[in-house]
Design a protein around this motif. Structure first.
Motif, PDB file in Angstrom:
ATOM      1  N   UNK A 105      49.442  45.227  41.150  1.00 47.17           N
ATOM      2  CA  UNK A 105      48.156  44.532  41.269  1.00 47.17           C
ATOM      3  C   UNK A 105      48.326  43.387  42.258  1.00 47.17           C
ATOM      4  N   UNK A 106      47.416  43.259  43.207  1.00 51.04           N
ATOM      5  CA  UNK A 106      47.543  42.198  44.215  1.00 51.04           C
ATOM      6  C   UNK A 106      46.694  40.981  43.873  1.00 51.04           C
ATOM      7  N   UNK A 107      46.979  39.901  44.574  1.00 49.51           N
ATOM      8  CA  UNK A 107      46.230  38.637  44.492  1.00 49.51           C
ATOM      9  C   UNK A 107      46.304  37.934  43.134  1.00 49.51           C
ATOM     10  N   UNK A 108      47.367  38.185  42.385  1.00 46.14           N
ATOM     11  CA  UNK A 108      47.482  37.566  41.065  1.00 46.14           C
ATOM     12  C   UNK A 108      47.883  36.092  41.132  1.00 46.14           C
ATOM     13  N   UNK A 109      48.414  35.645  42.258  1.00 49.41           N
ATOM     14  CA  UNK A 109      48.752  34.224  42.420  1.00 49.41           C
ATOM     15  C   UNK A 109      47.542  33.477  42.965  1.00 49.41           C
ATOM     16  N   UNK A 162      55.706  38.880  42.682  1.00 50.05           N
ATOM     17  CA  UNK A 162      56.260  38.734  44.025  1.00 50.05           C
ATOM     18  C   UNK A 162      55.335  37.788  44.777  1.00 50.05           C
ATOM     19  N   UNK A 163      55.829  36.623  45.192  1.00 54.22           N
ATOM     20  CA  UNK A 163      54.961  35.656  45.868  1.00 54.22           C
ATOM     21  C   UNK A 163      54.638  36.090  47.304  1.00 54.22           C
ATOM     22  N   UNK A 164      53.672  35.409  47.882  1.00 57.75           N
ATOM     23  CA  UNK A 164      53.298  35.673  49.273  1.00 57.75           C
ATOM     24  C   UNK A 164      52.084  36.575  49.345  1.00 57.75           C
ATOM     25  N   UNK A 195      51.779  41.525  41.515  1.00 60.60           N
ATOM     26  CA  UNK A 195      52.383  41.723  40.204  1.00 60.60           C
ATOM     27  C   UNK A 195      52.852  43.172  40.122  1.00 60.60           C
ATOM     28  N   UNK A 196      54.143  43.345  39.887  1.00 57.28           N
ATOM     29  CA  UNK A 196      54.724  44.679  39.740  1.00 57.28           C
ATOM     30  C   UNK A 196      55.201  44.789  38.300  1.00 57.28           C
TER      31      UNK A 196
END
Length: 117
Positions: A76-80, A105-107, A112-113
């Motif tokens: 899932x992307x953009x979780x930060x 995974x930041x950046x 989120x993996x």
């Protein structure tokens, strides 16, 4: 590969893109609300890309979690960058007593993996 989409125009575009890429025989786009389409999936699942309207991220994964094989990956992307909006999702995948082991995974907004235990 199975995808799900609620908007008919996006379904048509996705199907055309798959055909143009020569992948039409290997993929299907289910056209309805994901809360309906995901219930119908009964095959074991190895990988899930969560790239949907944020309020549907957790409900979608909760529907699919029992159908995931042990070791299946969920991304899932953009979780930060969207942490407050993804709270229900990240609480679910990061729960130490839940069905996943997860790493962020930041950046680029954060990725989120999660792996099904």
């Amino acid at each position: 590969m199975i995808g799900t989409e609620h908007e008919p125009g996006k379904v048509a575009a996705a199907r055309q893109n798959l055909e143009d890429a020569g992948l039409g025989d290997y993929a299907d786009i289910l056209e309805r609300d994901l809360r309906d389409t995901l219930v119908d999936i009964d095959a074991p699942i190895d990988f899930v890309l969560v790239d949907i309207w944020i309020p549907m991220a957790a409900p979608a994964l909760k529907l699919l979690a029992p159908k995931l094989r042990r070791g299946a990956l969920v991304v899932c992307d953009n979780v930060v960058s969207g942490a407050s909006h993804y709270r229900e999702y990240t609480d679910f995948v990061r729960d130490p007593n839940g069905p996943f082991q997860s790493v962020t995974v930041p950046g680029q907004g954060g990725l989120e993996v999660s792996m099904k235990r």
